[in-house]
Design an enzyme around this catalytic site. Sequence first.
Site, PDB file in Angstrom:
ATOM      1  N   SER A 292       0.832  -1.186   0.016  1.00  0.00           N
ATOM      2  CA  SER A 292       0.039  -0.036  -0.055  1.00  0.00           C
ATOM      3  C   SER A 292       1.002   1.142   0.066  1.00  0.00           C
ATOM      4  O   SER A 292       2.028   1.287   0.547  1.00  0.00           O
ATOM      5  CB  SER A 292      -0.908  -0.012   1.267  1.00  0.00           C
ATOM      6  OG  SER A 292      -1.314   1.136   1.268  1.00  0.00           O
ATOM      7  N   ARG A 332     -24.285  -6.188 -44.902  1.00  0.00           N
ATOM      8  CA  ARG A 332     -23.375  -5.605 -44.028  1.00  0.00           C
ATOM      9  C   ARG A 332     -23.673  -4.653 -42.936  1.00  0.00           C
ATOM     10  O   ARG A 332     -24.316  -3.656 -43.290  1.00  0.00           O
ATOM     11  CB  ARG A 332     -22.230  -5.038 -44.969  1.00  0.00           C
ATOM     12  CG  ARG A 332     -21.089  -4.769 -44.106  1.00  0.00           C
ATOM     13  CD  ARG A 332     -19.778  -4.430 -45.006  1.00  0.00           C
ATOM     14  NE  ARG A 332     -19.549  -5.352 -45.960  1.00  0.00           N
ATOM     15  CZ  ARG A 332     -18.710  -5.188 -46.886  1.00  0.00           C
ATOM     16  NH1 ARG A 332     -18.092  -4.142 -47.212  1.00  0.00           N
ATOM     17  NH2 ARG A 332     -18.509  -6.352 -47.667  1.00  0.00           N
TER      18      ARG A 332
END
Length: 455
Positions: A292, A332
């Site tokens: 930490s 498409r």
Amino acid sequence: MTSDRPFTALDVGLLSPVTVEHDALVSDDAVLTALVGAELGLVRAWTALGALSAQSAEAIAAAWGLGAADSDEAIGPAGALGIDAAQIAAAAVGGGNPVIPLVSVLKQALPADKRQWVHRGATSQDILDTAIMLVARRAVDTILVSLSNADAALSAFAVEHRDVVAAGRTLAQHAVPTTVGMRAAGWVGGIRRARTRLERLSLPAQLGGAAGTRASFLELGGPGATELPARYAVALHLDDAGAVWHTSRWPITELADALVQATDALGKLAGDVVTLTRTEIAELSAGAGGASSAMPQKSNPVAAVLIRSAALRAPQLAATLHLCAALAEDERPAGAWHAEWPTLRELLRLALGAAAHSARLASSLRVDRDAVARNLALTRGLILAERISLVLTPLIGSERVTALVADAAAGADLAELISALLEAEGLDASALLDPAGYIGDVSATVDRTIHEELQ
């Protein structure tokens, strides 16, 4: 083709630590490599039909910086062509996809008499879809290796701790006894099912022509060109889907679902590790842990945290791909197809990172048996309330059993209460209150799970 401006990558993983050093297979350079490989695969498919000599095909490969046997060998910016992904990307804006400018570059690298064989009869979607499948194939193969390594480590862990009795928890509370090995066998089972699904994926080449009719191929190659899609798949070591999938996007959604099943399984592992390494529980530890910035005493289960971050991000990416598939209109899709590309790439990237970290996490897990025993005893026998109810209700009735459990929950000594009741019946209270006597068939389940072959 080189760019005059410096290229700064948008995302090197600064905000995605789970993917750092695990995403090269899905980078822009990897996609560019696959696009070139897809174009060369088409050249070789025409060669397989006898339309082009093998010598000409290999001359094209050499001009593109690819070896004779490696149709999708990495070229990247340092390849023979020096293709710059950033400049291809900039040029792609005008046509909406990177294949259009790439084809121009590939043609310019060849003598005039060979340019007709570049992109012959194909449409941009054929090449891009096929390249995505090439990228996916490499990524999935790598993910499977990581999952196999995690499976092996967790299987050994489950066997080692097969009979270590621990507190089972439901809805975050003690429930009934289980074992550490049983919990690990659950992790193994989830990972194996994900492996099976990934192994069974179909990753097909795409070759349909302008609107999926394949008319251009028949026009150029005659009736024999009906074999071209299958030859194309063979040339690229991909599957042959048979039908064109320009707007039937099952290869994408099935891949996405399999990837999410994998991140789900790894997320379950990671979530349990996060819980069981909590300071106040401490039944597990996971290697050295992460530090930490403010609290020097901490050793955070970073690998599990990173895996969990991927598992939380992945499902909505798959949901986006399903939405794209549902909106794949006409022959498409307008926009839905384009939205797939970065979405699937990110999902592959997360699965690669999560799987790699899972292998490391699995091999680092350690059990604190004292902590396991301490937590098991926290409720002073009440973790066996279900068993007590099953055994004593026929003897003393449900109301008295309920009262007995309530008294124990209020602080009375459960063992003394039960001993007094059972003494007259000639039953052994110590055996009734032994957690190891109430774990069902978990040992057999662990053995069966670990020794089962992948189905």
